[in-house]
Design a protein around this motif. Structure first.
Motif, mmCIF file in Angstrom:
data_model
loop_
_atom_site.group_PDB
_atom_site.id
_atom_site.type_symbol
_atom_site.label_atom_id
_atom_site.label_comp_id
_atom_site.label_asym_id
_atom_site.label_seq_id
_atom_site.Cartn_x
_atom_site.Cartn_y
_atom_site.Cartn_z
ATOM 1 N N LYS A 175 0.845 -1.190 0.000
ATOM 2 C CA LYS A 175 0.000 0.000 0.000
ATOM 3 C C LYS A 175 0.886 1.247 0.000
ATOM 4 C CE LYS A 175 -3.935 -2.070 2.451
ATOM 5 N NZ LYS A 175 -4.854 -1.946 3.608
ATOM 6 N N GLY A 219 -0.568 5.306 -13.953
ATOM 7 C CA GLY A 219 -0.453 4.264 -12.953
ATOM 8 C C GLY A 219 0.879 4.325 -12.244
ATOM 9 N N VAL A 271 1.047 -1.325 -12.256
ATOM 10 C CA VAL A 271 -0.264 -1.135 -11.640
ATOM 11 C C VAL A 271 -0.975 -0.034 -12.417
ATOM 12 C CG1 VAL A 271 -1.519 -0.698 -9.502
ATOM 13 C CG2 VAL A 271 0.752 -1.759 -9.419
ATOM 14 N N ASN A 280 -6.202 5.664 -9.784
ATOM 15 C CA ASN A 280 -6.800 5.590 -8.449
ATOM 16 C C ASN A 280 -6.276 4.424 -7.631
ATOM 17 O OD1 ASN A 280 -8.491 7.812 -9.004
ATOM 18 N ND2 ASN A 280 -9.974 6.497 -10.034
ATOM 19 N N GLN A 281 -5.338 3.660 -8.157
ATOM 20 C CA GLN A 281 -4.820 2.505 -7.438
ATOM 21 C C GLN A 281 -3.888 2.958 -6.322
ATOM 22 O OE1 GLN A 281 -5.506 -0.612 -7.600
ATOM 23 N NE2 GLN A 281 -6.748 -0.753 -9.429
ATOM 24 N N GLU A 309 -3.016 0.321 -3.871
ATOM 25 C CA GLU A 309 -2.514 -0.918 -3.288
ATOM 26 C C GLU A 309 -2.409 -1.975 -4.375
ATOM 27 O OE1 GLU A 309 -5.959 -3.459 -1.372
ATOM 28 O OE2 GLU A 309 -5.944 -1.440 -0.490
ATOM 29 N N GLU A 310 -1.578 -2.955 -4.115
ATOM 30 C CA GLU A 310 -1.362 -4.041 -5.083
ATOM 31 C C GLU A 310 -0.866 -5.261 -4.314
ATOM 32 O OE1 GLU A 310 -1.130 -5.904 -8.897
ATOM 33 O OE2 GLU A 310 -2.241 -4.256 -8.012
#
Length: 1009
Positions: free
Chosen positions: A645, A660, A677, A681-682, A684-685
């Motif tokens: 995160k 990204g 990623v 708006n990301q 976390e992965e």
């Protein structure tokens, strides 16, 4: 077809058989013409097109250039004296032969029990390709309810197992129309052992996503609804209809292991709500489908072709259905009429022969077009002589003959029937005397006088124009009119020089074009339209580039034509910056990096400006992001998965459209990966496929279309221990007929710090109990098991352990050697159910039961065992005789004899069978298990307690007088809760002895004495 491949477009014609019988002459000459995308198309004038002499068919051959210019919608018109028939619309599509772009080989790592999806992504085509998943040997990947191919061509795994690991998952895309098969790059799938304690998982749907899907289907076509679940155990899929609760088995079928519900020919009765249910022992998952059925037009009643006599009335009815309701249009010999119901009623006079024609009824909606030609033939048959020439009729005076007429002698004579030829017809002469009246700035009236129709009425006039300023030398179609109209109103564009011409058409073809009319020059005016597709195409930082689609000179409307470009910073009601240019694009320097602007482009000329243009928002050029993600937090999920995160970068620091984030992580063994990623708006992965018990370093960056920004500082993290892989090898030695020595290698993937090994073994026929031996020293790589039955095969399960738990077992089957005999081959047959074996040690092991088939070698045959036993017995008898002879033939002192016996017994025997004897060591029986000099066992498995279980007696001369005087049980040898049952390290049963054969070399010596 491919762009450079030949293509044939056919146009055939037919007439009803009555016309063939009654009016053969019009069929002697049929004329064909083509319309492409609403414009006349003459195949004969194109050198790349070959035409047929007997039909309207033409072929496009691949020449110097591609055939993409022939792509479009075609209609064929076939005409003769009786009318003009029209074909249904045919669409010709051209495209390049699909080719593969260069791509990197993919590697996908998935934890055992998780879902997996392998993408194919073949090149797009107007005809979707057939997808085949194969391996490098061109063998199809085996599919089941666990592994299935979806409608999108992907390969779905509801959960993966270790045997799914391979490096040759290859997607083959088969393009049937292009006769091409394209293999994609192989995909490597790596299945890692799972560290999860939850081995069962509820079903979820991999495809489709969400809870509901709306599907539109066309009547008569096939439809497939798809549900592909994930879960452990593999979920089953069932279907039901919610509208009336009944799923028709005659109209539907399930395919692809229940994952598909197929409608072969769907209709309105299939419209409604459907549900798929994925179910396993852990729960259910559902998805709802709403199916809406529409329909392309289809005929309810077609107008009928027929023959009519002059004076008759004709009524043609045309009825078609469809969803949405189709629109009905009528044409007469290809010329549009109006009305859904057409009635031909002549109240003042009878239907005349020239009313013969072909009527077209066309039904259309958004899903398609259907057309039918109806032939109306008005004929008047003259008297015909049906008898042969010079036939003599003999009748009696006063009788009637074929009618009410009474024959008199005056009617006797010779009668002659004559037939007069038809008038000749031909295509019309060109119109003449073109006149321009009512001249205005935006319109005028054009009139003309038709030329001679040559006994065939003119049914159409076509008006064309030439604009001498922008399109000189190119005649453009303007409009057409019916044959009874010789005057039309023509719309005009300002600042143009127009010339017109007219062409006439009848059943025999088109006339030559008329002579051009006088030239009419329209006055200039301000522009009445603005350029379209206004946008920004900025690529350099600090530069604003404005572009648009340039207008045709035909619409300039006046001299001095230019484009007025206006721009200002977005959000500010400031003054517009503006500049006049003659072409696109327009560049503004020093506009800042990725700043928003409001832009407009207006057409202007010397007479004024166009209407107010549409306001468009764009941006100046992007630059790389200035900041890296902050507050990166890494949380291990298990040994191979961590969750990452971060706090997103600020919008101002992106300097462009944030596409990204990218994260690069590198392990302590040098392996490195890059994770992309996508999405602004990301935050976390989940990183998968990591190696357990390893150290990693992670760096992250933001990126836009210009590139990547700076990387964050390195963040180190450790993955926790996981269960180890199976030992690398497991081999066997047989030091005696009742013992086996196991040798193994440590796992190639320890995934942590090894703490020991766990060995399970039992008789392979499942008659005996499963025996368990725990080895608490990870440096032990062999062990010897005794008291084994030489007539039985044993199954061995060896696994390594870390603090997380035992890992995967290596499984082998073996038996002891029978005096050097060959170990038989063993074939396992595993059944689907599982049993639990309870052991005296207190542990429970789940096994897969089933019969063991031993395809025996000669070592297990009775005749071979008997032969070996006889040979051993014979050797023993010879050896005894030798000792007896030696003891009687020599004289020596008792002392020497005793020393000789002591030496012979102190001499070490075969190490693998009997071990070593020493005055300082505790003597052990041959039947006890030996772990070798290097063997190290934990306290729970120590064999030291068995040293007192053997009593050895001597004669007066110091020789052995027996084997064993007794033995005792030693509880707790296997585990803390062991009951002392027989096991390889807790023997209770003596090795079998054979009649007349001593159990040791010492016994042989004693018997000799």
């Amino acid at each position: 077809p491919a762009k450079n491949r030949s293509q044939q477009v056919k146009c055939m014609y037919s007439f009803i058989y009555l016309l063939l019988l009654l009016s053969p002459s019009p069929l002697l000459f049929v004329r064909f013409r083509w319309v492409k995308d609403g414009q006349q198309f003459d195949p004969a004038s194109d050198p790349q097109v070959l035409t047929s002499e007997k039909s309207g068919t033409f072929s496009v051959v691949s020449g110097d250039g591609p055939i993409s210019k022939y792509m479009g919608k075609y209609r064929c018109y076939a005409s003769n004296e009786l009318g003009t028939a029209i074909s249904e619309e045919a669409q010709l599509i051209t495209e390049n032969t699909p080719i593969l772009t260069k791509e990197k080989r993919q590697r996908k790592t998935v934890e055992e029990g998780d879902k997996a999806i392998l993408n194919c992504n073949p090149p797009s085509s107007s005809t979707p390709p057939n997808i085949h998943w194969m391996d490098k040997n061109l063998q199809h990947i085996h599919q089941s309810d666990r592994v299935t191919k979806g409608l999108d061509g992907r390969l779905y795994f509801s959960h993966v197992i270790p045997s799914d690991s391979r490096d040759d998952y290859i997607c083959h895309a088969q393009y049937v129309t292009a006769r091409t098969i394209l293999p994609k790059e192989p995909i490597q799938l790596i299945v890692t052992p799972s560290n999860s304690v939850v081995w069962h998982r509820k079903p979820h749907l991999l495809h489709p996503t969400g809870s509901e899907t709306r599907v539109l289907a066309l009547r008569g076509q096939s439809l497939v609804l798809e549900c592909i679940p994930k879960g452990l155990p593999t979920p089953s899929v069932t279907w039901q209809r919610l509208t009336n609760g009944v799923l028709s088995t005659s109209r539907t079928s399930t395919q692809n292991f229940g994952r598909w519900l197929r409608f072969n020919s769907i209709d309105e009765s299939d419209q409604g709500d459907y549900e798929c249910i994925a179910n396993n022992s852990q729960g259910t998952a559902k998805h709802f489908f709403t199916v809406t059925v529409e329909a392309a037009p289809y005929w309810i009643k077609k107008p009928a072709s027929n023959l009519y006599a002059p004076g008759e009335n004709v009524r043609l009815e045309c009825h078609a259905e469809g969803i949405p309701t189709p629109t009905i249009t009528w044409s007469l010999n290809g010329n549009p009429l109006s009305g859904e119901l057409l009635a031909l009623v002549d109240t003042s006079s009878s239907l005349l022969q020239h009313d013969t024609a072909v009527y077209q009824c066309e039904a259309s909606n958004k899903h398609g077009i259907i057309l039918v030609n109806t032939y109306i033939h008005v004929i008047e048959l003259p008297p015909q002589i049906l008898t042969r020439d010079m036939k003599v009729y003999r009748v009696t005076q006063g009788q009637t003959w074929l009618g009410p007429l009474s024959l008199d002698p005056e009617v006797v004579g010779i009668y002659i029937c004559c037939r007069y030829p038809h008038l000749l017809s031909d295509r019309p002469d060109p119109p003449f005397n073109l006149t321009l009246t009512n001249k205005q700035s935006r319109s005028l009236t054009l009139s003309w006088i038709p030329g001679n129709d040559h006994n065939s009425p003119i049914n159409e006039f076509v008006v064309e124009y030439e604009e001498l300023r922008s399109r000189k030398g190119h005649w453009q179609f303007l409009l057409n009119s019916s044959g009874d109209i010789q005057q039309v109103k023509i719309p005009l564009q300002p600042f143009c020089n127009y010339t017109f011409r007219v062409t006439a058409f009848n059943e025999f073809g088109r006339s030559e074009p008329s002579n051009p009319s006088e030239t009419y020059r329209t006055p200039p005016a301000a522009p009445d339209r603005n350029p379209e597709d206004v946008r920004t195409i900025s690529t350099e930082p600090g530069v604003l580039t404005i572009a648009w689609k340039e207008m045709d000179k035909y619409y300039f409307n006046g001299p001095g034509y230019q484009y007025k470009v206006m721009w200002r910073a977005a959000g500010h009601r400031s003054h517009w910056n503006q500049s006049a240019v003659s072409s696109s694009p327009f560049v503004v320097r020093e506009a800042g990096t990725f700043q928003p602007f409001e832009i407009k482009v207006k057409a202007v000329n010397q007479l004024g400006e166009g209407p107010d243009p549409i306001l468009v928002t764009g941006h100046s050029g992007e630059d790389r992001p200035l900041m890296a993600p902050q507050n990166i937090a890494i949380t291990p999920v298990n040994g191979s998965v961590v969750q990452v995160k971060w706090v997103p970068v600020s919008r101002d620091s992106v300097q462009g459209h944030l596409l990204g984030y990218k994260g690069g992580h590198e392990s302590d063994n040098g392996d490195s990966w890059v994770v992309d990623v996508s999405g602004s708006n990301q935050v976390e992965e989940v990183l998968e496929g990591l190696r357990p018990y390893s150290k990693y370093e992670l760096k992250m960056t933001a990126y836009n279309s210009k590139g990547e920004g700076p990387f964050s500082g390195p963040h180190e993290f450790d993955t926790p221990e996981g269960v180890p892989g199976a030992p690398a090898s497991l081999t066997f030695d047989s030091p005696s007929e009742t013992s086996l020595t196991l040798h193994w290698s440590p796992p190639r993937d320890p995934n942590g710090k090894l703490i020991g090994y766990l060995l399970h073994y039992q008789e392979s026929n499942n008659n005996g109990l499963m025996k368990v031996l725990r080895i608490n020293d990870p440096d032990v790589y062999h062990i010897t098991l005794d008291n084994l039955d030489p007539k039985i095969f044993y199954a061995f399960y060896l696994s390594a352990s870390t603090s997380t738990g035992p890992g995967e077992s290596i499984v082998r089957t073996a038996a002891t050697l029978l005096d050097g005999g060959i170990v038989s081959t063993v074939t396992w047959k595993l059944q689907s159910s599982a049993i639990k074996a309870h052991h005296p040690c207190g542990c429970t092991t789940v096994l897969s039961p089933g019969p063991i088939q031993i395809e025996g070698g000669f070592a297990t045959q009775g005749w071979f065992i008997g032969l070996i036993s006889a040979i051993v017995l014979l050797l023993l008898v010879l050896l005894i005789l030798c000792f007896i002879k030696r003891s009687k033939g020599g004289k020596y002192s008792v002392k020497d004899k005793e020393e000789g016996q002591v030496d012979s017994e102190a001499r070490p025997m075969k190490d693998d069978a009997f071990g070593e004897y020493s005055d300082n060591e505790e003597k052990r029986s041959v039947s006890q298990p030996s772990l070798g000099v290097e063997s190290k066992l934990g306290s729970d498995d120590s064999l030291a307690g068995y040293g007192d279980s053997v009593d050895i007696q001597f004669n007066e001369d110091g020789s052995f007088i027996g084997q064993y005087s007794g033995h005792r049980d030693v509880p707790g040898a296997v585990g803390h809760d062991s009951s002392g049952a027989t096991s390889p390290v807790n023997p209770m049963i003596m090795p079998p002895s054979y009649p007349g054969v001593p159990n040791s070399v010492t016994g042989i010596l004693n018997r000799g004495n």
